[in-house]
Design a protein around this motif. Structure first.
Motif, mmCIF file in Angstrom:
data_model
loop_
_atom_site.group_PDB
_atom_site.id
_atom_site.type_symbol
_atom_site.label_atom_id
_atom_site.label_comp_id
_atom_site.label_asym_id
_atom_site.label_seq_id
_atom_site.Cartn_x
_atom_site.Cartn_y
_atom_site.Cartn_z
ATOM 1 N N ALA A 51 -21.418 28.507 -23.627
ATOM 2 C CA ALA A 51 -21.838 27.660 -22.513
ATOM 3 C C ALA A 51 -20.847 26.524 -22.370
ATOM 4 C CB ALA A 51 -23.250 27.122 -22.734
ATOM 5 N N VAL A 52 -20.365 26.319 -21.137
ATOM 6 C CA VAL A 52 -19.421 25.240 -20.859
ATOM 7 C C VAL A 52 -19.854 24.551 -19.573
ATOM 8 C CG1 VAL A 52 -17.493 26.378 -22.028
ATOM 9 C CG2 VAL A 52 -17.874 26.780 -19.597
ATOM 10 N N ASP A 53 -19.472 23.287 -19.453
ATOM 11 C CA ASP A 53 -19.705 22.545 -18.227
ATOM 12 C C ASP A 53 -18.770 23.067 -17.144
ATOM 13 O OD1 ASP A 53 -19.259 20.159 -16.261
ATOM 14 O OD2 ASP A 53 -21.050 19.626 -17.392
ATOM 15 N N ASP A 54 -19.319 23.393 -15.999
ATOM 16 C CA ASP A 54 -18.529 24.035 -14.948
ATOM 17 C C ASP A 54 -17.485 23.105 -14.352
ATOM 18 O OD1 ASP A 54 -17.905 26.256 -13.292
ATOM 19 O OD2 ASP A 54 -19.012 25.334 -11.635
ATOM 20 N N GLU A 55 -17.729 21.815 -14.380
ATOM 21 C CA GLU A 55 -16.782 20.873 -13.769
ATOM 22 C C GLU A 55 -15.708 20.435 -14.745
ATOM 23 O OE1 GLU A 55 -18.923 17.650 -12.093
ATOM 24 O OE2 GLU A 55 -20.130 18.893 -10.725
ATOM 25 N N THR A 56 -16.097 20.061 -15.933
ATOM 26 C CA THR A 56 -15.132 19.531 -16.899
ATOM 27 C C THR A 56 -14.597 20.598 -17.853
ATOM 28 O OG1 THR A 56 -16.892 18.941 -18.469
ATOM 29 C CG2 THR A 56 -16.296 17.304 -16.793
ATOM 30 N N GLY A 57 -15.300 21.702 -18.007
ATOM 31 C CA GLY A 57 -14.874 22.720 -18.967
ATOM 32 C C GLY A 57 -15.198 22.382 -20.404
ATOM 33 N N ALA A 58 -15.969 21.334 -20.643
ATOM 34 C CA ALA A 58 -16.331 20.953 -22.007
ATOM 35 C C ALA A 58 -17.380 21.913 -22.544
ATOM 36 C CB ALA A 58 -16.865 19.521 -22.029
ATOM 37 N N PRO A 59 -17.234 22.362 -23.782
ATOM 38 C CA PRO A 59 -18.236 23.288 -24.345
ATOM 39 C C PRO A 59 -19.558 22.582 -24.596
ATOM 40 C CG PRO A 59 -16.631 22.648 -26.009
ATOM 41 C CD PRO A 59 -16.127 22.084 -24.719
ATOM 42 N N ILE A 60 -20.622 23.349 -24.466
ATOM 43 C CA ILE A 60 -21.982 22.862 -24.692
ATOM 44 C C ILE A 60 -22.590 23.704 -25.806
ATOM 45 C CG2 ILE A 60 -24.265 22.515 -23.671
ATOM 46 C CD1 ILE A 60 -22.948 22.298 -20.957
ATOM 47 N N GLY A 61 -23.148 23.056 -26.795
ATOM 48 C CA GLY A 61 -23.788 23.779 -27.889
ATOM 49 C C GLY A 61 -24.987 24.582 -27.415
ATOM 50 N N LEU A 62 -25.237 25.675 -28.084
ATOM 51 C CA LEU A 62 -26.352 26.521 -27.685
ATOM 52 C C LEU A 62 -27.688 25.825 -27.899
ATOM 53 C CD1 LEU A 62 -25.203 30.033 -28.972
ATOM 54 C CD2 LEU A 62 -24.991 29.055 -26.679
ATOM 55 N N ASP A 63 -27.780 24.953 -28.898
ATOM 56 C CA ASP A 63 -29.015 24.192 -29.088
ATOM 57 C C ASP A 63 -29.233 23.218 -27.937
ATOM 58 O OD1 ASP A 63 -29.451 25.522 -31.444
ATOM 59 O OD2 ASP A 63 -28.558 23.958 -32.702
ATOM 60 N N ASP A 64 -28.165 22.544 -27.514
ATOM 61 C CA ASP A 64 -28.281 21.655 -26.354
ATOM 62 C C ASP A 64 -28.600 22.446 -25.092
ATOM 63 O OD1 ASP A 64 -27.649 19.589 -28.045
ATOM 64 O OD2 ASP A 64 -25.504 19.618 -27.558
ATOM 65 N N LEU A 65 -28.048 23.663 -25.000
ATOM 66 C CA LEU A 65 -28.357 24.510 -23.844
ATOM 67 C C LEU A 65 -29.837 24.864 -23.808
ATOM 68 C CD1 LEU A 65 -27.460 26.316 -21.451
ATOM 69 C CD2 LEU A 65 -27.037 28.117 -23.134
ATOM 70 N N ASP A 66 -30.402 25.195 -24.961
ATOM 71 C CA ASP A 66 -31.830 25.522 -25.001
ATOM 72 C C ASP A 66 -32.683 24.330 -24.584
ATOM 73 O OD1 ASP A 66 -31.064 27.991 -25.902
ATOM 74 O OD2 ASP A 66 -31.456 27.552 -28.022
#
Length: 598
Positions: free
Chosen positions: A21-36
């Motif tokens: 999972a990544v932020d579509d604008e900045t491209g920064a990765p997002i942890g799967l726990d934060d995604l949940d």
């Protein structure tokens, strides 16, 4: 495979999980726990608004509008749930200060209208049953027209609700809103109701890339607190190389392992021709096993069968399902008993009883999850074996008993549980999906008398060898009771293949039972069943180097073969998979040998 030269489109479902999972604008990765966590905020907004909308619309006027199918101006309501809700003015309410995009509102209204439309049939049936209910006797009068018929199981459940309501008030006309409360909703987001502004799906190689807007806080106050997130998930291996024409937006849910995608896709499959079918397989449901099958063929001389069927071996899973069902019923009864005791208990005792009720509910949920997994695995294993059986016999039709006419009563609690329809309904869905992939059509036929009447003369069969044996003295044919029933079912499908009725979302159904004699033929129609044998086990004594000064008086024998060695290894079923059977894994012996070599 039935090669008719025609193709058709069909949809199938599968599940997968995102691994990136990544932020579509900045491209920064997002942890799967934060995604949940962020997906949980979205589901909380959707489920809360949906529950509030259903509670507000839970009134007879709502079901009157849905039954009429027209809006205030007399226009026909569209099929899309969110469009129908907008035309009727059904809009959800959100907490003060919370901003929710209009596309999320589409998801809420589409799910709510879909639930209300499903319950509109129950409302119509309850109105018809309440008009024939007698509070004095607690019985429902027999229907006078075919339109008033409802399944007997549904009628029994409604009678209990009528009796409970009659003790408080005596209304001659009841609605669904009078006998039950608003339905509970599941926390999910059906993205198919939205457009590209909320979610869009792309396929790159063997990956699915989903771009969806998620809130950045539990109560977003503006548009800036909704940001697009790009999720990547792997397409299951068994879908590689399939003729998929379209990948649909998934439904997002959260389970114990995190975010789960429930996806759907459209593929091209061979189209079956019912009118030219000459070989059919009849599947009979049995309390001893999930089902048995037999073949009937149509020749210039008429119908014939070798009366040699095939019985599905569920390896004891059916008995395990019945045990789990009885265990779940026992837990439900204990929880209901403690709930009644807690209502009048002192505060200290009530707290203890509520703790016990919570434990019982947790155990009951675990039993239900286990039953669901076993049901699914057994259903698709059964579907694959029946489909292979029909393909080897070059059959174009598979006839199954109409489950609405089946009801297990008077056979005891154990047999009633074994004949429960939950596993069989899943098996029908799995069989329909699996058989369509090879161009074989599944047809529903009447079940009455299939195992009691002779396929040759249509007279009652005798039971000289007990319940599981059937014999006709006049035709001099018989055999296993379930196999004879399979011949009858296949015969009904062949005779009624030109008179099938199709309902939206249902199987082609044969409503009328026709008879034609089925002669016993020595021609081989059914495929030869496989006979797995035990693995070869070395019976010789192991070579043991005797120790000096010690007299050997005991030898260690070789390991005995197990009955489970006759069963092929079951393919792994994780979360990334669909209803189709996956390739078998590498045998454990090969893995063990490779480990020894290293």
């Amino acid at each position: 495979m039935a090669d008719t030269g025609f193709t058709a489109l069909r949809q199938f479902s599968f599940t997968t999980r995102p691994y990136l999972a990544v932020d579509d604008e900045t491209g920064a990765p997002i942890g799967l726990d934060d995604l949940d966590v962020r997906v949980g905020w979205l589901l909380d907004l959707i489920s809360g608004a949906e529950a509030q909308l259903l509670s507000r619309l839970w009134q007879p006027a709502t079901f009157d509008v849905l039954a009429a199918g027209c809006d205030r101006q007399g226009r026909k309501l569209p099929m899309q749930g969110h469009v129908a809700a907008a035309r009727l003015g059904w809009t959800p309410h959100y907490p003060d200060g919370v901003y929710v995009p209009s596309r999320v509102t589409r998801v809420v209204t589409a799910q709510a209208v879909g639930t209300l439309r499903a319950l509109a049939y129950r409302d119509t049936a309850i109105i018809a049953l309440s008009a024939r209910f007698d509070p004095a006797t607690g019985r429902i009068a027999a229907p006078t027209t075919a339109a008033e018929y409802v399944p007997s199981g549904f009628a029994r459940g409604v009678v209990r609700q009528f009796a409970a309501h009659a003790r408080g008030a005596a209304d001659a006309r009841l609605r669904i809103t009078d006998v039950q409360g608003p339905p509970q909703t599941s926390a999910m987001a059906r993205l198919s109701a939205a457009d590209r502004q909320l979610a869009q799906l792309a396929v790159t190689g063997h990956e699915l890339v989903l771009t969806v807007k998620l809130p950045t806080c539990p109560a977003p106050a503006g548009r800036a607190q909704w940001r697009s997130v790009r999720l990547s998930a792997t397409i299951p291996e068994h879908l590689h190389g399939r003729a998929v024409t379209d990948w649909h937006l998934p439904t997002l849910v959260l389970d114990r392992r995190g975010l789960l995608w429930r996806c759907a896709a459209t593929e091209i499959v061979p189209a079956a021709d019912l009118e030219s079918a000459s070989v059919a397989v009849g599947v009979d449901w049995s309390p001893t096993t999930l089902g048995a099958a037999a073949i009937t063929a149509e020749n210039p001389d008429g119908l014939s069968s070798d009366y040699r069927g095939w019985t599905y071996d569920d390896r004891g899973l059916g008995i395990k399902l019945a045990r789990l069902q009885a265990e779940g019923q026992l837990l439900h009864g204990k929880a209901a008993r403690l709930t009644r005791l807690a209502a009048t208990a002192p505060p200290e005792v009530r707290a203890q009883l509520e703790e016990k009720i919570a434990v019982l509910d947790e155990h009951r949920t675990a039993v239900g999850i286990k039953r669901g997994k076993i049901n699914r695995e057994m259903a698709f294993d059964f579907a694959r074996q029946v489909t292979d059986y029909a393909t080897d016999a070059q059959a174009q039709l598979i006839a199954v008993e109409d489950l609405t006419t089946l009801e297990s009563r008077g056979h005891g609690r154990v047999n009633n549980n074994r004949a429960a329809q939950s596993a069989r309904r899943k098996a029908v869905d799995a069989l329909t999906h699996t058989a369509a992939g090879v161009g074989v059509t599944v047809v529903s036929v009447p079940a009455r008398g299939s195992s009691a009447w002779c396929p040759g003369c249509n007279e009652p069969l005798s039971r000289p060898g007990g319940y599981h044996r059937a014999w006709c003295e006049q035709c001099i044919i018989g055999g296993n009771r379930d196999h004879v029933a399979g011949v009858n079912l296949a015969k009904r499908a062949l005779l009624g293949r030109n008179k099938t009725t199709r309902r939206r979302g249902g199987l082609p159904a044969v409503r009328v039972t026709e008879h034609a004699p089925v002669r016993q033929s020595r021609d081989k129609h059914a495929p030869t069943p496989s006979r797995p044998r035990h693995r070869r086990v070395r019976r010789s004594l192991p070579t043991v180097t005797p120790r000096l000064g010690v007299t050997p008086n005991q030898h260690v024998p070789a390991s005995q073969a197990s009955v489970w060695d006759t069963v092929k290894p079951t393919p792994p079923h994780g979360d990334a998979g669909s209803r189709d059977t996956r390739p078998s894994p590498t045998p454990a012996t090969q893995v063990a040998d490779s480990m020894r070599s290293t």
